[in-house]
Design a protein around this motif. Structure first.
Motif, PDB file in Angstrom:
ATOM      1  N   SER A 235      -6.720   1.394   5.562  1.00 59.28           N
ATOM      2  CA  SER A 235      -8.024   0.992   6.094  1.00 59.28           C
ATOM      3  C   SER A 235      -8.081   1.388   7.559  1.00 59.28           C
ATOM      4  O   SER A 235      -7.049   1.487   8.230  1.00 59.28           O
ATOM      5  CB  SER A 235      -8.249  -0.520   5.949  1.00 59.28           C
ATOM      6  OG  SER A 235      -7.434  -1.224   6.850  1.00 59.28           O
ATOM      7  N   LEU A 236      -9.276   1.643   8.021  1.00 56.54           N
ATOM      8  CA  LEU A 236      -9.481   1.958   9.435  1.00 56.54           C
ATOM      9  C   LEU A 236     -10.811   1.350   9.841  1.00 56.54           C
ATOM     10  O   LEU A 236     -11.801   1.439   9.090  1.00 56.54           O
ATOM     11  CB  LEU A 236      -9.501   3.488   9.624  1.00 56.54           C
ATOM     12  CG  LEU A 236      -9.904   4.006  11.002  1.00 56.54           C
ATOM     13  CD1 LEU A 236      -8.978   3.493  12.097  1.00 56.54           C
ATOM     14  CD2 LEU A 236      -9.859   5.543  11.012  1.00 56.54           C
ATOM     15  N   TYR A 237     -10.826   0.717  11.012  1.00 57.28           N
ATOM     16  CA  TYR A 237     -12.048   0.067  11.487  1.00 57.28           C
ATOM     17  C   TYR A 237     -12.329   0.565  12.894  1.00 57.28           C
ATOM     18  O   TYR A 237     -11.493   0.402  13.791  1.00 57.28           O
ATOM     19  CB  TYR A 237     -11.839  -1.456  11.496  1.00 57.28           C
ATOM     20  CG  TYR A 237     -13.115  -2.239  11.637  1.00 57.28           C
ATOM     21  CD1 TYR A 237     -13.735  -2.804  10.524  1.00 57.28           C
ATOM     22  CD2 TYR A 237     -13.722  -2.396  12.881  1.00 57.28           C
ATOM     23  CE1 TYR A 237     -14.921  -3.511  10.642  1.00 57.28           C
ATOM     24  CE2 TYR A 237     -14.909  -3.102  13.008  1.00 57.28           C
ATOM     25  CZ  TYR A 237     -15.501  -3.658  11.887  1.00 57.28           C
ATOM     26  OH  TYR A 237     -16.678  -4.356  12.003  1.00 57.28           O
ATOM     27  N   ILE A 238     -13.475   1.183  13.098  1.00 58.75           N
ATOM     28  CA  ILE A 238     -13.867   1.558  14.466  1.00 58.75           C
ATOM     29  C   ILE A 238     -14.929   0.559  14.904  1.00 58.75           C
ATOM     30  O   ILE A 238     -16.034   0.513  14.342  1.00 58.75           O
ATOM     31  CB  ILE A 238     -14.392   3.002  14.543  1.00 58.75           C
ATOM     32  CG1 ILE A 238     -13.335   3.971  14.004  1.00 58.75           C
ATOM     33  CG2 ILE A 238     -14.738   3.347  15.991  1.00 58.75           C
ATOM     34  CD1 ILE A 238     -13.627   5.441  14.246  1.00 58.75           C
TER      35      ILE A 238
ATOM     36  N   MET B 160      -9.665   0.609  16.003  1.00 56.15           N
ATOM     37  CA  MET B 160      -9.918   1.483  17.125  1.00 56.15           C
ATOM     38  C   MET B 160     -11.149   0.973  17.862  1.00 56.15           C
ATOM     39  O   MET B 160     -12.168   0.733  17.234  1.00 56.15           O
ATOM     40  CB  MET B 160     -10.142   2.912  16.597  1.00 56.15           C
ATOM     41  CG  MET B 160     -10.171   3.938  17.688  1.00 56.15           C
ATOM     42  SD  MET B 160     -10.324   5.599  16.984  1.00 56.15           S
ATOM     43  CE  MET B 160      -8.641   6.109  16.899  1.00 56.15           C
ATOM     44  N   HIS B 161     -10.971   0.765  19.176  1.00 61.77           N
ATOM     45  CA  HIS B 161     -12.050   0.132  19.940  1.00 61.77           C
ATOM     46  C   HIS B 161     -12.811   1.161  20.786  1.00 61.77           C
ATOM     47  O   HIS B 161     -12.211   1.866  21.599  1.00 61.77           O
ATOM     48  CB  HIS B 161     -11.461  -0.949  20.852  1.00 61.77           C
ATOM     49  CG  HIS B 161     -12.490  -1.744  21.583  1.00 61.77           C
ATOM     50  ND1 HIS B 161     -13.270  -2.688  20.953  1.00 61.77           N
ATOM     51  CD2 HIS B 161     -12.892  -1.741  22.873  1.00 61.77           C
ATOM     52  CE1 HIS B 161     -14.103  -3.234  21.833  1.00 61.77           C
ATOM     53  NE2 HIS B 161     -13.888  -2.668  23.006  1.00 61.77           N
ATOM     54  N   PHE B 162     -14.127   1.194  20.603  1.00 61.53           N
ATOM     55  CA  PHE B 162     -14.997   2.067  21.390  1.00 61.53           C
ATOM     56  C   PHE B 162     -15.767   1.172  22.380  1.00 61.53           C
ATOM     57  O   PHE B 162     -16.621   0.369  21.958  1.00 61.53           O
ATOM     58  CB  PHE B 162     -15.976   2.802  20.458  1.00 61.53           C
ATOM     59  CG  PHE B 162     -16.951   3.671  21.196  1.00 61.53           C
ATOM     60  CD1 PHE B 162     -16.608   4.968  21.573  1.00 61.53           C
ATOM     61  CD2 PHE B 162     -18.210   3.192  21.542  1.00 61.53           C
ATOM     62  CE1 PHE B 162     -17.504   5.761  22.272  1.00 61.53           C
ATOM     63  CE2 PHE B 162     -19.112   3.989  22.247  1.00 61.53           C
ATOM     64  CZ  PHE B 162     -18.757   5.279  22.603  1.00 61.53           C
ATOM     65  N   PRO B 163     -15.500   1.305  23.695  1.00 63.15           N
ATOM     66  CA  PRO B 163     -15.911   0.231  24.614  1.00 63.15           C
ATOM     67  C   PRO B 163     -17.225   0.462  25.361  1.00 63.15           C
ATOM     68  O   PRO B 163     -17.318   0.083  26.537  1.00 63.15           O
ATOM     69  CB  PRO B 163     -14.747   0.217  25.610  1.00 63.15           C
ATOM     70  CG  PRO B 163     -14.376   1.661  25.713  1.00 63.15           C
ATOM     71  CD  PRO B 163     -14.642   2.289  24.378  1.00 63.15           C
ATOM     72  N   PHE B 164     -18.228   1.053  24.755  1.00 57.17           N
ATOM     73  CA  PHE B 164     -19.493   1.267  25.484  1.00 57.17           C
ATOM     74  C   PHE B 164     -20.686   0.744  24.697  1.00 57.17           C
ATOM     75  O   PHE B 164     -20.711   0.795  23.466  1.00 57.17           O
ATOM     76  CB  PHE B 164     -19.704   2.769  25.758  1.00 57.17           C
ATOM     77  CG  PHE B 164     -18.592   3.381  26.555  1.00 57.17           C
ATOM     78  CD1 PHE B 164     -18.433   3.090  27.907  1.00 57.17           C
ATOM     79  CD2 PHE B 164     -17.687   4.235  25.944  1.00 57.17           C
ATOM     80  CE1 PHE B 164     -17.383   3.639  28.636  1.00 57.17           C
ATOM     81  CE2 PHE B 164     -16.639   4.789  26.663  1.00 57.17           C
ATOM     82  CZ  PHE B 164     -16.486   4.496  28.004  1.00 57.17           C
ATOM     83  N   CYS B 165     -21.687   0.264  25.452  1.00 60.15           N
ATOM     84  CA  CYS B 165     -22.953  -0.203  24.873  1.00 60.15           C
ATOM     85  C   CYS B 165     -24.084   0.271  25.779  1.00 60.15           C
ATOM     86  O   CYS B 165     -23.868   0.469  26.984  1.00 60.15           O
ATOM     87  CB  CYS B 165     -22.999  -1.731  24.826  1.00 60.15           C
ATOM     88  SG  CYS B 165     -21.666  -2.448  23.851  1.00 60.15           S
ATOM     89  N   VAL B 166     -25.286   0.393  25.215  1.00 61.43           N
ATOM     90  CA  VAL B 166     -26.427   0.788  26.058  1.00 61.43           C
ATOM     91  C   VAL B 166     -26.895  -0.380  26.927  1.00 61.43           C
ATOM     92  O   VAL B 166     -27.482  -0.202  27.989  1.00 61.43           O
ATOM     93  CB  VAL B 166     -27.639   1.274  25.237  1.00 61.43           C
ATOM     94  CG1 VAL B 166     -27.565   2.752  24.998  1.00 61.43           C
ATOM     95  CG2 VAL B 166     -27.817   0.511  23.953  1.00 61.43           C
ATOM     96  N   HIS B 167     -26.633  -1.589  26.424  1.00 63.54           N
ATOM     97  CA  HIS B 167     -27.080  -2.787  27.131  1.00 63.54           C
ATOM     98  C   HIS B 167     -26.021  -3.856  26.891  1.00 63.54           C
ATOM     99  O   HIS B 167     -25.463  -3.926  25.798  1.00 63.54           O
ATOM    100  CB  HIS B 167     -28.439  -3.214  26.539  1.00 63.54           C
ATOM    101  CG  HIS B 167     -28.816  -4.617  26.851  1.00 63.54           C
ATOM    102  ND1 HIS B 167     -29.353  -4.983  28.060  1.00 63.54           N
ATOM    103  CD2 HIS B 167     -28.722  -5.758  26.110  1.00 63.54           C
ATOM    104  CE1 HIS B 167     -29.590  -6.291  28.057  1.00 63.54           C
ATOM    105  NE2 HIS B 167     -29.218  -6.780  26.888  1.00 63.54           N
ATOM    106  N   LEU B 168     -25.723  -4.662  27.878  1.00 64.76           N
ATOM    107  CA  LEU B 168     -24.690  -5.686  27.700  1.00 64.76           C
ATOM    108  C   LEU B 168     -25.351  -7.023  27.375  1.00 64.76           C
ATOM    109  O   LEU B 168     -25.953  -7.660  28.251  1.00 64.76           O
ATOM    110  CB  LEU B 168     -23.834  -5.787  28.961  1.00 64.76           C
ATOM    111  CG  LEU B 168     -23.222  -4.444  29.421  1.00 64.76           C
ATOM    112  CD1 LEU B 168     -22.288  -4.648  30.605  1.00 64.76           C
ATOM    113  CD2 LEU B 168     -22.480  -3.740  28.282  1.00 64.76           C
ATOM    114  N   CYS B 169     -25.264  -7.441  26.131  1.00 64.40           N
ATOM    115  CA  CYS B 169     -25.923  -8.683  25.688  1.00 64.40           C
ATOM    116  C   CYS B 169     -25.307  -9.880  26.424  1.00 64.40           C
ATOM    117  O   CYS B 169     -24.083  -9.940  26.590  1.00 64.40           O
ATOM    118  CB  CYS B 169     -25.747  -8.864  24.182  1.00 64.40           C
ATOM    119  SG  CYS B 169     -26.145  -7.389  23.243  1.00 64.40           S
ATOM    120  N   ASN B 170     -26.146 -10.835  26.766  1.00 63.35           N
ATOM    121  CA  ASN B 170     -25.671 -11.874  27.694  1.00 63.35           C
ATOM    122  C   ASN B 170     -24.668 -12.866  27.089  1.00 63.35           C
ATOM    123  O   ASN B 170     -24.049 -13.637  27.802  1.00 63.35           O
ATOM    124  CB  ASN B 170     -26.860 -12.615  28.322  1.00 63.35           C
ATOM    125  CG  ASN B 170     -27.650 -13.418  27.302  1.00 63.35           C
ATOM    126  OD1 ASN B 170     -27.208 -13.584  26.170  1.00 63.35           O
ATOM    127  ND2 ASN B 170     -28.815 -13.904  27.699  1.00 63.35           N
TER     128      ASN B 170
END
Ligand SMILES: C[S@@+](CC[C@H](N)C(=O)[O-])C[C@H]1O[C@@H](n2cnc3c(N)ncnc32)[C@H](O)[C@@H]1O
Ligand code: SF4
Length: 363
Positions: free
Chosen positions: A56-59, A1-11
């Motif tokens: 199994s479950l991976y977030i 399961m993909h959670f698509p947000f970050c506080v900062h986008l690493c270059n």
């Protein structure tokens, strides 16, 4: 399961993600999951597939630890109540980045069933973290490790190597991390695509090779055996989820850009990749040569290896000659004559091993 947000986008990162600016984005994401789930059920119905309780479950992300207490509640109240169940011994992994978690969020996710954490440290040195454009520093690395260690949690650490920093002492960094008793390490070699900032300054191949081999040896000396190109675990602590992936088992997927695999038989499978902004997916049927190549590639990436039964008698004749060459180059482990398993040097040459199989028409 993909959670698509970050506080900062690493270059250096080319995973699918957005900068998180406000909670309405998370509301939108949850709605997208709801709509996608309906489509997921239709997909499975169309193919007579049934989603059994998950082993199994991976977030992963993005930065799932930003999907905090409210996320855990959504997961418990919506996902677990209405969509699917977990087996009692399900390995449930949740990705956490330093500076993005709270004790309350970790507790809430544990109550939702999480029993394994993957911590995105990447380095234990401020200069390297800065070069990597990470937002966190060594102080928050220590704070994170301390918290999970004191909690007796089961956790894995992500590190990046091959970073263009002169005289980095990566073994010293890993040694510091060992004090906090991680069960598992994922060590990735930094990849930089064209037009990404580190593209022109990546270390020479032989430097990267030396660093990788030194890390493999150091981890082995501390009880972490390598069970895949990038993964190392204490005895019995390998990731169930990883092993499923690499054995070409069916894996359901949900969330923007997440990719699932529905295995129908030994010779037929269906890959589905979710679109990024809408509850739709792209389908890629796999069979014949393409399926065979994928299976071979995955098998060679990990210590389960590629069984000799995979090949016909004619192919075996050609293969044995190739294996002689690989062995001389130090690419093979020779523990089990019934399968091909690569050594750490072999892992580094995986693409050329696969090329050899093509050139000699073994694949
Ligand atoms: C997409 S990240 C998600 C986890 C978390 N947000 C983080 O950054 O640690 C998963 C892992 O992929 C690895 N990764 C990301 N970009 C990479 C790159 N360009 N080359 C190699 N590994 C990369 C990092 O080690 C990271 O821990
Ligand atoms: S935090 Fe992780 S997923 Fe987000 S941009 Fe950085 S590397 Fe990529």
């Amino acid at each position: 399961m993909h959670f698509p947000f970050c506080v900062h986008l690493c270059n250096y990162c080319d995973f699918y993600k957005h900068k998180l600016e406000g909670s309405e984005q998370i509301q939108g994401f949850q709605q997208l999951l709801v709509d996608s789930w309906e489509k997921h059920q239709q997909l499975f119905d169309e193919h007579n597939a049934e989603l059994v309780a998950l082993e199994s479950l991976y977030i992963g992300g993005g930065t799932p630890s930003l999907w905090s207490v409210a996320g855990a509640n959504f997961f418990k109240d919506m996902v677990l109540r209405n969509w699917f169940q977990l087996t009692p011994e399900c390995e449930f992994t949740f990705e956490v980045d330093p500076d993005t978690w709270t004790p309350a969020a970790i507790e809430a996710w544990e109550q939702a069933g999480v029993n394994r954490f993957s911590l995105g440290l990447q380095a234990f040195d401020n200069e390297v973290l800065k070069k990597l454009d990470r937002k966190h520093n060594v102080e928050s690395v220590v704070e994170t490790l301390d918290f999970f260690n004191k909690r007796n949690a089961n956790f894995s650490l992500d590190f990046l190597i091959g970073v263009p920093v002169e005289n980095r002492n990566v073994l010293e960094e890993i040694k510091r991390a060992l004090d906090f008793n991680p069960a598992h390490f994922s060590i990735y070699i930094l990849q930089a695509r064209k037009n990404y900032p580190h593209y022109d300054e990546l270390p020479e191949d032989d430097k990267i090779r030396d660093e990788y081999l030194a890390v493999v040896e150091f981890l082995a000396g501390n009880g972490y055996h390598q069970y895949e190109v990038s993964n190392f675990a204490l005895e019995g602590r390998e990731s169930v989820h990883n092993k499923k992936y690499w054995s070409y088992a069916s894996v359901a997927a949900l969330g923007p850009n997440a990719t699932g695999l529905l295995v129908k038989s030994d010779v037929e499978a269906l890959r589905y990749q979710w679109k990024s902004m809408s509850a739709g997916y792209q389908l890629e049927p796999l069979s014949g040569d393409s399926l065979r190549i994928e299976k071979a590639y995955l098998a060679l990436r990990n210590q389960m290896g590629l069984s000799m039964d995979f090949f016909s008698n004619e192919e075996l004749v050609l293969l044995l000659q190739l294996m002689g060459e690989w062995n001389e180059a130090g690419y093979l482990r020779l523990e089990n004559p019934d399968k091909i398993t690569l050594s750490p040097q072999g892992y580094l040459m995986l693409d050329s091993v696969i090329d050899d199989l093509f050139k000699e028409k073994v694949l």
